[in-house]
Design an enzyme around this catalytic site. Structure first.
Site, PDB file in Angstrom:
ATOM      1  N   LYS A 170       0.865  -1.183   0.000  1.00  0.00           N
ATOM      2  CA  LYS A 170       0.000   0.000   0.000  1.00  0.00           C
ATOM      3  C   LYS A 170       0.900   1.230   0.000  1.00  0.00           C
ATOM      4  O   LYS A 170       1.967   1.216   0.613  1.00  0.00           O
ATOM      5  CB  LYS A 170      -0.867   0.006   1.271  1.00  0.00           C
ATOM      6  CG  LYS A 170      -1.954   1.071   1.271  1.00  0.00           C
ATOM      7  CD  LYS A 170      -3.123   0.655   0.417  1.00  0.00           C
ATOM      8  CE  LYS A 170      -4.269   1.651   0.521  1.00  0.00           C
ATOM      9  NZ  LYS A 170      -4.045   2.902  -0.194  1.00  0.00           N
ATOM     10  N   THR A 171       0.491   2.261  -0.697  1.00  0.00           N
ATOM     11  CA  THR A 171       1.296   3.475  -0.702  1.00  0.00           C
ATOM     12  C   THR A 171       1.398   4.019   0.722  1.00  0.00           C
ATOM     13  O   THR A 171       0.394   4.418   1.320  1.00  0.00           O
ATOM     14  CB  THR A 171       0.685   4.536  -1.626  1.00  0.00           C
ATOM     15  OG1 THR A 171       0.662   4.031  -2.965  1.00  0.00           O
ATOM     16  CG2 THR A 171       1.521   5.817  -1.605  1.00  0.00           C
ATOM     17  N   GLY A 205      -8.672   7.754  -0.094  1.00  0.00           N
ATOM     18  CA  GLY A 205      -8.030   8.759   0.748  1.00  0.00           C
ATOM     19  C   GLY A 205      -6.712   8.296   1.347  1.00  0.00           C
ATOM     20  O   GLY A 205      -6.334   8.727   2.445  1.00  0.00           O
ATOM     21  N   CYS A 263      -1.273  10.914  -7.008  1.00  0.00           N
ATOM     22  CA  CYS A 263      -2.188  11.307  -5.938  1.00  0.00           C
ATOM     23  C   CYS A 263      -1.976  12.795  -5.658  1.00  0.00           C
ATOM     24  O   CYS A 263      -0.890  13.323  -5.891  1.00  0.00           O
ATOM     25  CB  CYS A 263      -1.960  10.487  -4.679  1.00  0.00           C
ATOM     26  SG  CYS A 263      -0.294  10.566  -4.041  1.00  0.00           S
ATOM     27  N   LYS A 297       4.643   5.737 -10.124  1.00  0.00           N
ATOM     28  CA  LYS A 297       3.275   5.366 -10.483  1.00  0.00           C
ATOM     29  C   LYS A 297       2.607   6.598 -11.074  1.00  0.00           C
ATOM     30  O   LYS A 297       2.638   7.677 -10.484  1.00  0.00           O
ATOM     31  CB  LYS A 297       2.524   4.888  -9.244  1.00  0.00           C
ATOM     32  CG  LYS A 297       1.051   4.529  -9.472  1.00  0.00           C
ATOM     33  CD  LYS A 297       0.913   3.241 -10.257  1.00  0.00           C
ATOM     34  CE  LYS A 297      -0.550   2.801 -10.353  1.00  0.00           C
ATOM     35  NZ  LYS A 297      -1.009   2.115  -9.136  1.00  0.00           N
ATOM     36  N   ILE A 323      -1.532   2.378 -15.445  1.00  0.00           N
ATOM     37  CA  ILE A 323      -1.933   3.673 -14.920  1.00  0.00           C
ATOM     38  C   ILE A 323      -2.584   3.468 -13.552  1.00  0.00           C
ATOM     39  O   ILE A 323      -2.990   2.347 -13.210  1.00  0.00           O
ATOM     40  CB  ILE A 323      -2.977   4.353 -15.851  1.00  0.00           C
ATOM     41  CG1 ILE A 323      -4.197   3.436 -16.026  1.00  0.00           C
ATOM     42  CG2 ILE A 323      -2.355   4.723 -17.192  1.00  0.00           C
ATOM     43  CD1 ILE A 323      -5.416   4.049 -16.740  1.00  0.00           C
ATOM     44  N   GLY A 340     -11.082  -1.216 -13.603  1.00  0.00           N
ATOM     45  CA  GLY A 340     -11.739  -2.345 -14.250  1.00  0.00           C
ATOM     46  C   GLY A 340     -11.882  -2.160 -15.749  1.00  0.00           C
ATOM     47  O   GLY A 340     -11.089  -1.474 -16.394  1.00  0.00           O
ATOM     48  N   GLY A 396      -4.381  -1.796 -15.226  1.00  0.00           N
ATOM     49  CA  GLY A 396      -5.666  -1.236 -15.629  1.00  0.00           C
ATOM     50  C   GLY A 396      -6.495  -2.169 -16.484  1.00  0.00           C
ATOM     51  O   GLY A 396      -6.105  -2.496 -17.606  1.00  0.00           O
TER      52      GLY A 396
END
Length: 312
Positions: A45-46, A72, A131, A165, A193, A220, A248
Site C-alpha cells: 500500500k502506498t 483517501g 495522488c 506510479k 496507470i 476495471g 488497468g
C-alpha cells in the site's frame, strides 16, 4: 514449456503478474497472501509519512464494469511497510518486492526516501505521483514542473532502484512532455496507470460512495483502453532502460497479453484481485500461458512491444 518470467531492472521475477498498489496490500497478512500466491511479486500500500485512516466509508464499490473508489490513502505509515519488506528479503526464497511511497508534501516525500536510502532495504521503490500533493493542485504527475523538480531533488541523494506510479494521460502532447521529463532521470520503471480520476457512477438515483459526493477513481473494464494507450505511448517514448508496468482493466490472460504486447514488462491486477482474491493469479497465469502456447511464444520477451499497426 512457456515461461512468464520477467525482469525489472536487475530484479528477476518468476511471474510477470502482481497486485496493484491499493489492493490486497494494506496489512502484513494481505501481503503475505500475495507472497504465497502465484504472483511474481507484491507492491505495498502506498505508505505516507504518518498512518492515515483515509476517507469515510463507503469509499469503494464494485460495479458491472469494474469499480469506483475514493480511499483517501489509508495506510499504516511507510515504516510499517518498509520494516516488513526488509524483514521479508532476508527469508530464503523471498521474491523481490516493490515498496510504494509518497509524502503529503515534497518535504515529507524527501524525508521518507532518505530514510529508505539509509535503510537495509534492497528492493524496488515506487514513488506514487498519481495522488494529490498540495490542496488546490492537481495530481503531482499532472503538474510537470513539480514532477521535474521532485525527481531532480530525489536523484541527488536516492541511489537505489526507483520507479514512479502515474495517472492516465489523455493527450499526445502530454505523453511527449512527460516522457521528456522522465528520460532525464535514472528511473527503473514507470507504472501506467492509476485509476481514471473523478468518475461518477450512479445506482437508481444515488451515488455509490460517500467521499466527494460520489466522485472517485474508476478501475476495471472501463479503463483498459486508456491503460493500454498509456503503456504503449510510453513504450514508444521512454529510453530502453526505463521499463513499464501495465495496470488497468486486467481480468483475463488476454488482457495481460495485450498489456505486454503494448510494451509492459510486468502487469498488475487491481479490481479483479479485489473481487476474486489471490487465487486469481493462478487463473490468469494459466490463461496467459495458453495464449502464448497457441501463438508459439516461449516467453514474454517474444511479443513484448510487438503491437502491429496498419501499413501506411
Amino acid at each position: 514449456m512457456v515461461s512468464v518470467q520477467t525482469t525489472i531492472g536487475e530484479f528477476h521475477f518468476d511471474n510477470c503478474l502482481m497486485n496493484a498498489a491499493g489492493v490486497y496490500c494494506m496489512t502484513r497478512e494481505e501481503l503475505a497472501a500475495i507472497e504465497q500466491s502465484e504472483a511474481g511479486s507484491f507492491v505495498t500500500k502506498t505508505g505516507t509519512f504518518k498512518e492515515r485512516k483515509g476517507n469515510p466509508e463507503p469509499r469503494y464499490a464494485d460495479t458491472a464494469l469494474g469499480s469506483i473508489n475514493s480511499m483517501g490513502l489509508p495506510n499504516h505509515g511507510y515504516r510499517y511497510y518498509l520494516d516488513y519488506v526488509t524483514e521479508l528479503q532476508e527469508q530464503p526464497g523471498s521474491k523481490p518486492h516493490f515498496l510504494s511511497l509518497v509524502g503529503l508534501s515534497p518535504d515529507e516525500t524527501h524525508k521518507i526516501l532518505k530514510d529508505v536510502q539509509a535503510s537495509d532495504y534492497r528492493g524496488l521503490v515506487e514513488l506514487n505521483l498519481s495522488c494529490p500533493n498540495v490542496p488546490g493542485k492537481p495530481q503531482i504527475a499532472y503538474d510537470f514542473e513539480t514532477t521535474e523538480q521532485i525527481l531532480k531533488e530525489v536523484f541527488t541523494y536516492y541511489k537505489k532502484p526507483l520507479g514512479i506510479k502515474l495517472p492516465p494521460y489523455f493527450d499526445i502532447v502530454h505523453f511527449d512532455q512527460a516522457a521528456h521529463i522522465f528520460n532525464q532521470f535514472p528511473l527503473t520503471f514507470v507504472n501506467c496507470i492509476n485509476s481514471i480520476g473523478n468518475g461518477l457512477i450512479i445506482e437508481d438515483e444515488h451515488v455509490l460512495i460517500k467521499p466527494k459526493n460520489g466522485f472517485g477513481g474508476i478501475g476495471g473494464d472501463y479503463v483498459k483502453p486508456t491503460a493500454l494507450a498509456n503503456v504503449h505511448a510510453f513504450y514508444q517514448r521512454l529510453k530502453p532502460s526505463i521499463q513499464i508496468i501495465g495496470t488497468g482493466g486486467v481480468k483475463s490472460g488476454r488482457d495481460a497479453f495485450e498489456h505486454i504486447l503494448c510494451g509492459a514488462s510486468m502487469v498488475q491486477l487491481g479490481t479483479v484481485l479485489h473481487q476474486e482474491g489471490p487465487e486469481v493469479f493462478g487463473r490468469i497465469t494459466a490463461e496467459l500461458k495458453a495464449i502464448m502456447t497457441a501463438k508459439g511464444y516461449k516467453n514474454v520477451a517474444d511479443f513484448r512491444g510487438k503491437l502491429r499497426y496498419f501499413n501506411n
